[in-house]
Design a protein around this motif. Structure first.
Motif, mmCIF file in Angstrom:
data_model
loop_
_atom_site.group_PDB
_atom_site.id
_atom_site.type_symbol
_atom_site.label_atom_id
_atom_site.label_comp_id
_atom_site.label_asym_id
_atom_site.label_seq_id
_atom_site.Cartn_x
_atom_site.Cartn_y
_atom_site.Cartn_z
ATOM 1 N N THR A 192 100.986 73.269 19.979
ATOM 2 C CA THR A 192 101.533 73.862 18.767
ATOM 3 C C THR A 192 101.215 75.348 18.754
ATOM 4 N N THR A 193 102.055 76.106 18.088
ATOM 5 C CA THR A 193 101.831 77.551 17.923
ATOM 6 C C THR A 193 101.283 77.867 16.536
ATOM 7 N N GLU A 194 100.753 76.854 15.874
ATOM 8 C CA GLU A 194 100.264 77.036 14.512
ATOM 9 C C GLU A 194 99.113 78.045 14.464
ATOM 10 N N PHE A 252 98.735 85.819 12.805
ATOM 11 C CA PHE A 252 99.569 86.999 12.619
ATOM 12 C C PHE A 252 100.309 87.011 11.287
ATOM 13 N N THR A 253 100.325 85.902 10.583
ATOM 14 C CA THR A 253 101.034 85.870 9.297
ATOM 15 C C THR A 253 100.140 85.481 8.133
ATOM 16 N N GLY A 254 98.916 85.025 8.408
ATOM 17 C CA GLY A 254 98.032 84.579 7.341
ATOM 18 C C GLY A 254 97.162 85.700 6.810
ATOM 19 N N ASP A 255 96.001 85.297 6.284
ATOM 20 C CA ASP A 255 95.082 86.252 5.681
ATOM 21 C C ASP A 255 94.112 86.869 6.685
ATOM 22 N N ALA A 256 94.223 86.493 7.943
ATOM 23 C CA ALA A 256 93.268 87.014 8.924
ATOM 24 C C ALA A 256 93.477 88.497 9.204
ATOM 25 N N ASP A 257 94.699 88.992 8.992
ATOM 26 C CA ASP A 257 95.009 90.409 9.220
ATOM 27 C C ASP A 257 94.650 90.828 10.648
ATOM 28 N N ILE A 258 95.028 89.981 11.596
ATOM 29 C CA ILE A 258 94.675 90.231 12.980
ATOM 30 C C ILE A 258 95.466 91.398 13.560
ATOM 31 N N VAL A 259 96.651 91.656 13.006
ATOM 32 C CA VAL A 259 97.472 92.755 13.521
ATOM 33 C C VAL A 259 96.779 94.092 13.273
ATOM 34 N N ARG A 260 96.240 94.271 12.082
ATOM 35 C CA ARG A 260 95.515 95.512 11.785
ATOM 36 C C ARG A 260 94.284 95.642 12.668
#
Length: 313
Positions: A87-89, A95-103
């Motif tokens: 799964t890609t969950e 990348f879309t939740g509250d983890a803010d991994i992109v920043r």
């Protein structure tokens, strides 16, 4: 009538050299050499295969686990059916939740690239000075720089924090770049000094005869020959700053400036202390990607840069 002695005339004629003997090589020695060569190749293949397995299995296992759910990862008795479920969950939540991994990835890229560039520039200039100029105390000064490689930065992190706090560089990506550059600079100076010493000085003398100055010789003439050393210095600084945790934890308190290692630690603080290992492993895979790509792309420069200056003559 004069008679000549046949024995005397034969003694005056130079002896013809004997033809070189053509001995057939011993079959046993040739077979032994082939057997020894075959044994070396076998040992090389077996050793290389074992080393590849040791290094690749953890990476492949992490990638495999990153595409599985948290329940499948923490299961005490994993089943084959659970291992086959992908799964890609985990990546979607990162990348879309509250983890803010992109920043966090952006902050790490800014800090790591800035550290690599600044360290490479300063190390090149310092290596040029130590490798091309002789001045009083130069050997002692270079020895002191090398000695600092043996001192872990954790031992001096408190005075460094006080100094950077007095300069207003805490909670700043610029301050983190300066800190990482300071830590990685001794290794870079060591590599670049060896790189300059491995290049004959006659090349630079010829450039000066043609009218090139010091900066022009360094940029246009020596730079192509220094690519392995520069790549080694930049790659080492990038990897060290990309994966570093304690320095970022010490100098950063604003969560908007957190680098990727700090954000991955925050993933462990789930509800009631629960850890979502699926998110954590997926974040670790994201952190591995730039390191693997850069190392594979610059591997030949990295090896050549470490070996520069090892052989002279």
């Amino acid at each position: 009538m004069t008679t000549t002695d046949p024995a005397a005339s034969a003694a005056t004629v130079p002896a013809r050299p004997a033809p070189p003997s053509r001995r057939t090589p011993h079959v046993g020695s040739r077979g032994g050499a082939r057997a020894e060569s075959r044994t070396k190749v076998t040992l090389y293949v077996v050793g290389g295969t074992l080393a590849t397995i040791v290094f690749l299995v953890p990476l492949l296992w992490s990638v495999l686990r990153s595409f599985q759910t948290n329940d499948a990862i923490v299961a005490t008795t994993p089943t084959l059916a659970a291992l086959r479920q992908f799964t890609t969950e985990n990546f979607s939540a990162l990348f879309t939740g509250d983890a803010d991994i992109v920043r966090a990835v952006g902050n790490s890229l800014v800090v790591s690239v800035g550290t690599a560039v600044l360290t490479a520039v300063l190390a090149t200039l310092a290596g040029y000075g130590f490798g091309r100029f002789s001045f009083r105390g130069g050997t002692v000064l270079f020895g002191l720089i090398v000695v600092t490689m043996m001192v872990p930065f954790q031992a001096i992190i408190t005075p460094l924090y006080l100094q950077m706090n007095a300069m207003g560089l805490t909670d700043s990506r610029l301050g983190l770049v300066l800190f990482y550059s300071t830590v990685n600079l001794p290794f870079g100076v060591f590599v670049m000094r060896n790189a300059f010493e491995s290049i004959p000085s006659e090349i630079e003398d010829s450039a000066r005869v043609d009218g090139a100055g010091t900066l022009r010789s360094l940029v246009s003439v020596l730079r192509p020959l220094l690519v392995p050393g520069i790549a080694t210095t930049a790659l080492y600084a990038f990897l060290a700053s990309w994966t570093e945790f304690l320095g970022a934890l010490t100098f950063l308190t604003d969560d908007r400036l957190y680098t990727l290692p700090l954000s991955l630690v925050n993933l462990q603080a789930g509800a009631y202390g629960a850890v979502n290992f699926g998110y954590l492993v997926a974040g670790a895979v994201v952190a591995m990607v730039p390191c693997v790509i850069l190392y594979v792309a610059l591997q030949r420069f990295y090896v050549a840069g470490l070996a520069s200056g090892a052989v002279k003559g």
